[in-house]
Design a protein around this motif. Sequence first.
Motif, PDB file in Angstrom:
ATOM      1  N   TYR A  12       0.831  -1.192   0.000  1.00 13.92           N
ATOM      2  CA  TYR A  12       0.000   0.000   0.000  1.00 13.92           C
ATOM      3  C   TYR A  12       0.869   1.247   0.000  1.00 13.92           C
ATOM      4  CZ  TYR A  12       0.796   0.891   4.993  1.00 13.92           C
ATOM      5  OH  TYR A  12       1.375   1.165   6.194  1.00 13.92           O
ATOM      6  N   LEU A  13       0.250   2.326  -0.404  1.00 13.63           N
ATOM      7  CA  LEU A  13       0.901   3.625  -0.450  1.00 13.63           C
ATOM      8  C   LEU A  13      -0.126   4.641  -0.006  1.00 13.63           C
ATOM      9  CD1 LEU A  13       3.398   5.333  -1.362  1.00 13.63           C
ATOM     10  CD2 LEU A  13       2.336   5.406  -3.637  1.00 13.63           C
ATOM     11  N   GLU A  14       0.291   5.577   0.833  1.00 10.47           N
ATOM     12  CA  GLU A  14      -0.636   6.610   1.270  1.00 10.47           C
ATOM     13  C   GLU A  14      -0.283   7.933   0.606  1.00 10.47           C
ATOM     14  OE1 GLU A  14       1.220   7.566   5.613  1.00 10.47           O
ATOM     15  OE2 GLU A  14       0.289   5.607   5.328  1.00 10.47           O
ATOM     16  N   VAL A  15      -1.308   8.706   0.322  1.00 12.62           N
ATOM     17  CA  VAL A  15      -1.119  10.027  -0.284  1.00 12.62           C
ATOM     18  C   VAL A  15      -0.608  10.961   0.804  1.00 12.62           C
ATOM     19  CG1 VAL A  15      -2.253  11.975  -1.404  1.00 12.62           C
ATOM     20  CG2 VAL A  15      -2.968   9.636  -1.945  1.00 12.62           C
ATOM     21  N   SER A  16       0.554  11.536   0.595  1.00  9.71           N
ATOM     22  CA  SER A  16       1.073  12.520   1.545  1.00  9.71           C
ATOM     23  C   SER A  16       0.999  13.897   0.896  1.00  9.71           C
ATOM     24  CB  SER A  16       2.501  12.174   1.962  1.00  9.71           C
ATOM     25  OG  SER A  16       3.358  12.189   0.855  1.00  9.71           O
ATOM     26  N   GLY A  17       1.034  14.909   1.715  1.00 10.25           N
ATOM     27  CA  GLY A  17       0.912  16.267   1.197  1.00 10.25           C
ATOM     28  C   GLY A  17      -0.546  16.652   1.087  1.00 10.25           C
ATOM     29  N   PRO A  18      -0.831  17.603   0.200  1.00 10.69           N
ATOM     30  CA  PRO A  18      -2.219  18.058   0.061  1.00 10.69           C
ATOM     31  C   PRO A  18      -3.149  16.897  -0.288  1.00 10.69           C
ATOM     32  CG  PRO A  18      -0.730  19.476  -1.186  1.00 10.69           C
ATOM     33  CD  PRO A  18       0.075  18.316  -0.705  1.00 10.69           C
ATOM     34  N   GLN A  19      -4.246  16.828   0.389  1.00 13.96           N
ATOM     35  CA  GLN A  19      -5.216  15.751   0.165  1.00 13.96           C
ATOM     36  C   GLN A  19      -6.195  16.169  -0.929  1.00 13.96           C
ATOM     37  OE1 GLN A  19      -5.041  12.508   1.869  1.00 13.96           O
ATOM     38  NE2 GLN A  19      -3.059  13.494   1.896  1.00 13.96           N
ATOM     39  N   THR A  20      -5.663  16.207  -2.144  1.00 14.22           N
ATOM     40  CA  THR A  20      -6.457  16.559  -3.322  1.00 14.22           C
ATOM     41  C   THR A  20      -6.336  15.450  -4.350  1.00 14.22           C
ATOM     42  OG1 THR A  20      -4.616  17.669  -4.443  1.00 14.22           O
ATOM     43  CG2 THR A  20      -5.989  19.030  -2.960  1.00 14.22           C
ATOM     44  N   ALA A  21      -7.325  15.364  -5.224  1.00 11.23           N
ATOM     45  CA  ALA A  21      -7.284  14.356  -6.283  1.00 11.23           C
ATOM     46  C   ALA A  21      -6.078  14.580  -7.188  1.00 11.23           C
ATOM     47  CB  ALA A  21      -8.580  14.384  -7.091  1.00 11.23           C
ATOM     48  N   GLU A  22      -5.749  15.828  -7.453  1.00  8.33           N
ATOM     49  CA  GLU A  22      -4.602  16.137  -8.319  1.00  8.33           C
ATOM     50  C   GLU A  22      -3.305  15.606  -7.707  1.00  8.33           C
ATOM     51  OE1 GLU A  22      -6.851  18.597  -7.319  1.00  8.33           O
ATOM     52  OE2 GLU A  22      -7.995  18.372  -9.170  1.00  8.33           O
ATOM     53  N   ASN A  23      -3.128  15.789  -6.411  1.00 10.96           N
ATOM     54  CA  ASN A  23      -1.934  15.272  -5.749  1.00 10.96           C
ATOM     55  C   ASN A  23      -1.956  13.748  -5.722  1.00 10.96           C
ATOM     56  OD1 ASN A  23       0.538  15.407  -4.254  1.00 10.96           O
ATOM     57  ND2 ASN A  23      -0.625  15.073  -2.390  1.00 10.96           N
ATOM     58  N   ALA A  24      -3.114  13.167  -5.507  1.00 13.12           N
ATOM     59  CA  ALA A  24      -3.229  11.706  -5.446  1.00 13.12           C
ATOM     60  C   ALA A  24      -2.901  11.062  -6.786  1.00 13.12           C
ATOM     61  CB  ALA A  24      -4.634  11.313  -5.000  1.00 13.12           C
ATOM     62  N   GLU A  25      -3.116  11.782  -7.892  1.00 16.36           N
ATOM     63  CA  GLU A  25      -2.795  11.234  -9.220  1.00 16.36           C
ATOM     64  C   GLU A  25      -1.325  10.843  -9.312  1.00 16.36           C
ATOM     65  OE1 GLU A  25      -4.066  13.796 -12.407  1.00 16.36           O
ATOM     66  OE2 GLU A  25      -6.091  13.959 -11.564  1.00 16.36           O
ATOM     67  N   THR A  26      -0.458  11.614  -8.702  1.00 21.01           N
ATOM     68  CA  THR A  26       0.981  11.305  -8.715  1.00 21.01           C
ATOM     69  C   THR A  26       1.257   9.980  -8.021  1.00 21.01           C
ATOM     70  OG1 THR A  26       1.469  13.659  -8.632  1.00 21.01           O
ATOM     71  CG2 THR A  26       3.259  12.176  -8.048  1.00 21.01           C
ATOM     72  N   PHE A  27       0.633   9.763  -6.882  1.00 26.32           N
ATOM     73  CA  PHE A  27       0.842   8.535  -6.125  1.00 26.32           C
ATOM     74  C   PHE A  27       0.231   7.337  -6.854  1.00 26.32           C
ATOM     75  CE2 PHE A  27       1.340  11.947  -3.143  1.00 26.32           C
ATOM     76  CZ  PHE A  27       2.414  11.546  -2.371  1.00 26.32           C
ATOM     77  N   LEU A  28      -0.917   7.552  -7.461  1.00 23.00           N
ATOM     78  CA  LEU A  28      -1.574   6.483  -8.210  1.00 23.00           C
ATOM     79  C   LEU A  28      -0.737   6.100  -9.433  1.00 23.00           C
ATOM     80  CD1 LEU A  28      -4.101   4.776  -7.965  1.00 23.00           C
ATOM     81  CD2 LEU A  28      -5.344   6.517  -9.238  1.00 23.00           C
ATOM     82  N   ALA A  29      -0.177   7.086 -10.107  1.00 24.40           N
ATOM     83  CA  ALA A  29       0.694   6.817 -11.254  1.00 24.40           C
ATOM     84  C   ALA A  29       1.945   6.063 -10.817  1.00 24.40           C
ATOM     85  CB  ALA A  29       1.071   8.121 -11.952  1.00 24.40           C
ATOM     86  N   SER A  30       2.440   6.383  -9.643  1.00 24.16           N
ATOM     87  CA  SER A  30       3.616   5.683  -9.112  1.00 24.16           C
ATOM     88  C   SER A  30       3.333   4.197  -8.936  1.00 24.16           C
ATOM     89  CB  SER A  30       4.021   6.310  -7.780  1.00 24.16           C
ATOM     90  OG  SER A  30       5.062   5.592  -7.190  1.00 24.16           O
ATOM     91  N   LEU A  31       2.151   3.866  -8.417  1.00 20.80           N
ATOM     92  CA  LEU A  31       1.780   2.451  -8.272  1.00 20.80           C
ATOM     93  C   LEU A  31       1.644   1.782  -9.633  1.00 20.80           C
ATOM     94  CD1 LEU A  31      -0.844   2.566  -5.375  1.00 20.80           C
ATOM     95  CD2 LEU A  31       1.515   1.727  -5.283  1.00 20.80           C
ATOM     96  N   ALA A  32       1.043   2.476 -10.588  1.00 21.22           N
ATOM     97  CA  ALA A  32       0.875   1.912 -11.929  1.00 21.22           C
ATOM     98  C   ALA A  32       2.226   1.648 -12.584  1.00 21.22           C
ATOM     99  CB  ALA A  32       0.037   2.843 -12.796  1.00 21.22           C
ATOM    100  N   GLN A  33       3.173   2.540 -12.381  1.00 22.65           N
ATOM    101  CA  GLN A  33       4.498   2.381 -12.975  1.00 22.65           C
ATOM    102  C   GLN A  33       5.329   1.334 -12.247  1.00 22.65           C
ATOM    103  OE1 GLN A  33       5.802   6.450 -12.841  1.00 22.65           O
ATOM    104  NE2 GLN A  33       4.955   6.899 -14.849  1.00 22.65           N
ATOM    105  N   SER A  34       4.946   0.979 -11.030  1.00 26.42           N
ATOM    106  CA  SER A  34       5.705  -0.028 -10.284  1.00 26.42           C
ATOM    107  C   SER A  34       5.200  -1.437 -10.545  1.00 26.42           C
ATOM    108  CB  SER A  34       5.689   0.283  -8.785  1.00 26.42           C
ATOM    109  OG  SER A  34       4.396   0.103  -8.264  1.00 26.42           O
ATOM    110  N   LYS A  35       4.442  -1.590 -11.619  1.00 26.64           N
ATOM    111  CA  LYS A  35       3.996  -2.906 -12.104  1.00 26.64           C
ATOM    112  C   LYS A  35       2.971  -3.590 -11.208  1.00 26.64           C
ATOM    113  CE  LYS A  35       6.962  -2.523 -15.457  1.00 26.64           C
ATOM    114  NZ  LYS A  35       6.573  -1.686 -16.524  1.00 26.64           N
ATOM    115  N   CYS A  36       2.107  -2.812 -10.582  1.00 21.20           N
ATOM    116  CA  CYS A  36       0.989  -3.408  -9.848  1.00 21.20           C
ATOM    117  C   CYS A  36       0.005  -3.961 -10.872  1.00 21.20           C
ATOM    118  CB  CYS A  36       0.291  -2.360  -8.981  1.00 21.20           C
ATOM    119  SG  CYS A  36       1.327  -1.716  -7.646  1.00 21.20           S
ATOM    120  N   ASP A  37      -0.439  -5.184 -10.678  1.00 15.90           N
ATOM    121  CA  ASP A  37      -1.397  -5.803 -11.593  1.00 15.90           C
ATOM    122  C   ASP A  37      -2.818  -5.340 -11.310  1.00 15.90           C
ATOM    123  OD1 ASP A  37       0.403  -7.759 -13.038  1.00 15.90           O
ATOM    124  OD2 ASP A  37       0.786  -8.282 -10.947  1.00 15.90           O
TER     125      ASP A  37
END
Length: 146
Positions: A60-85
Amino acid sequence: MVVFLVWLLWPADPTKREREYRAETACLLTGEKGVADPDAAPVWAGMQEASVVTHVKVQYLEVSGPQTAENAETFLASLAQSKCDLILTVGSVPVGALRATAARFPSVHFVGIGGGSAADNVSVVSVDGPDSARRKTKELVASLAA
């Protein structure tokens, strides 16, 4: 020579608890409280239960920093790029980042637990409380091993 043969024939360490995982990985994106969040805790529990049975890796990964959808997109993209199925999101901020991020990663399957809107590679799972969230999440993660 005798010492070498004894070493070679000695039984493996019975206390060794190494666990062999499958190649599949299920990932969870949460808000700033991580898996301590009341909405995320049962989802994480279901993921862990499925991992014990199927040996699918979970993280799991938690969104740090501003709790906005725009900020969360960065964290979500990070999971996608780390080969999560399979990437699960829970909470309004992570779920809010689903549509925009999923469109950039069409080969990844995303799931909004308790919210969001479905798309080509986005599923939405409705839950009726913690037990439902745990059970449905366990089934989703277990499906990776099928």
